[in-house]
Design an enzyme around this catalytic site. Structure first.
Site, short mmCIF file in Angstrom:
data_model
loop_
_atom_site.label_atom_id
_atom_site.label_comp_id
_atom_site.label_asym_id
_atom_site.label_seq_id
_atom_site.Cartn_x
_atom_site.Cartn_y
_atom_site.Cartn_z
N PHE A 67 43.37 -82.77 21.83
CA PHE A 67 42.47 -83.91 21.68
C PHE A 67 42.69 -84.96 22.76
O PHE A 67 42.64 -86.16 22.50
CB PHE A 67 42.60 -84.52 20.27
CG PHE A 67 42.34 -83.50 19.19
CD1 PHE A 67 41.06 -83.01 18.97
CD2 PHE A 67 43.39 -82.98 18.43
CE1 PHE A 67 40.82 -82.05 18.00
CE2 PHE A 67 43.15 -82.01 17.46
CZ PHE A 67 41.87 -81.55 17.25
N ARG A 68 42.95 -84.48 23.98
CA ARG A 68 43.11 -85.38 25.14
C ARG A 68 44.34 -86.29 25.04
O ARG A 68 44.45 -87.26 25.77
CB ARG A 68 41.87 -86.26 25.37
CG ARG A 68 40.57 -85.47 25.58
CD ARG A 68 40.53 -84.86 26.97
NE ARG A 68 39.22 -84.31 27.28
CZ ARG A 68 38.82 -83.09 26.97
NH1 ARG A 68 39.64 -82.28 26.32
NH2 ARG A 68 37.62 -82.67 27.33
N LEU A 69 45.24 -86.00 24.11
CA LEU A 69 46.47 -86.80 24.03
C LEU A 69 47.52 -86.12 24.92
O LEU A 69 48.50 -85.54 24.45
CB LEU A 69 46.94 -86.93 22.58
CG LEU A 69 45.95 -87.68 21.69
CD1 LEU A 69 46.49 -87.80 20.27
CD2 LEU A 69 45.66 -89.07 22.26
#
Ligand SMILES: Cc1cc2nc3c(=O)[nH]c(=O)nc-3n(C[C@H](O)[C@H](O)[C@H](O)COP(=O)(O)O)c2cc1C
Length: 204
Positions: free
Chosen positions: A181-183
């Site tokens: 999730f783009r983390l």
């Protein structure tokens, strides 16, 4: 304090870069050592192109990266004028990148001779024949130039004085790995005034 673990762990950024490149050699179908090399022209306009990273040398404050090119090319002239470069390596298969910023200078010693000598004869002659980044009238003119230098230099050409290594001494190295999730995870290493690497985790 840092929470660097797993693929980010270690005391030396060059060791981590070597380990990541070694992993990429197992996974990437082509040119795992390809880097996008950025330079600036005298007006400060950035320029970028791919080159192949050939060596990761040393450790700590003495570590460096080396690629090979024509010193009279656009990049060669830009590096001679500014002394500054940046590069990024990105591995799609690993979903990771390494970013580097620093100074650059010629590597024209025995290491450059040894690398030149290790290349295929056609590549060694090609280095003599190519006036890299200059206008070329036709492919035939290039082929004719290769034939001309082949006759002139034979089967054991020495390294052209206008072709050799560029050694990059980084002041900053960043390791990035894709997260859910783009983390993503990012760790930036910066060489401080006492020649020690300091690390910081960055927001993705
Ligand atoms: C995957 C890849 C690897 C390359 N490796 C090199 C290299 O190691 N050295 C080099 O001079 N050019 C290399 N090139 C060509 C450069 O991208 C570029 O076209 C050339 O160096 C001229 O750049 P310049 O006019 O900005 O100096 C490579 C190109 C690709 C696509």
């Amino acid at each position: 304090m840092t929470d660097r673990t797993g693929i980010f762990s270690g005391d030396d950024p060059f060791d981590i870069a070597r380990a990541w490149l070694e992993e990429a050699r197992q996974e990437e179908p082509n040119d795992p050592n390809a880097i996008a090399l950025a330079t600036v022209d005298p007006e400060g306009l950035p320029d970028v192109r791919m080159v192949l990273l050939k060596d990761i040398d040393g450790q700590g404050a003495d570590g460096s990266f080396v690629f090979y090119t024509n010193y009279d090319s656009a990049k060669g002239r830009q590096i001679a004028a500014s002394g500054k470069v940046a590069f990024v390596m990105h591995w799609k298969s690993l979903r990771r990148q390494i970013r580097v910023r620093g100074t650059a200078s010629r590597e024209e010693g025995p290491q450059a001779d040894a690398y030149y000598d290790s290349r295929a004869l056609q590549s060694r002659l090609g280095a003599w024949a190519s006036r890299q980044s200059q206008p070329l009238s036709s492919r035939g003119a290039l082929v004719a130039e290769v034939a001309r230098v082949s006759l002139k230099y034979g089967t054991n050409p020495t390294r052209p004085p206008f072709w050799g290594g560029i050694r990059i001494k980084p002041s900053q190295i960043e390791f990035w790995a894709d997260g859910a999730f783009r983390l993503h995870d990012r760790f930036q290493w910066t060489l401080d005034g006492a020649d020690r690497w300091q690390t910081a985790r960055l927001f993705p």
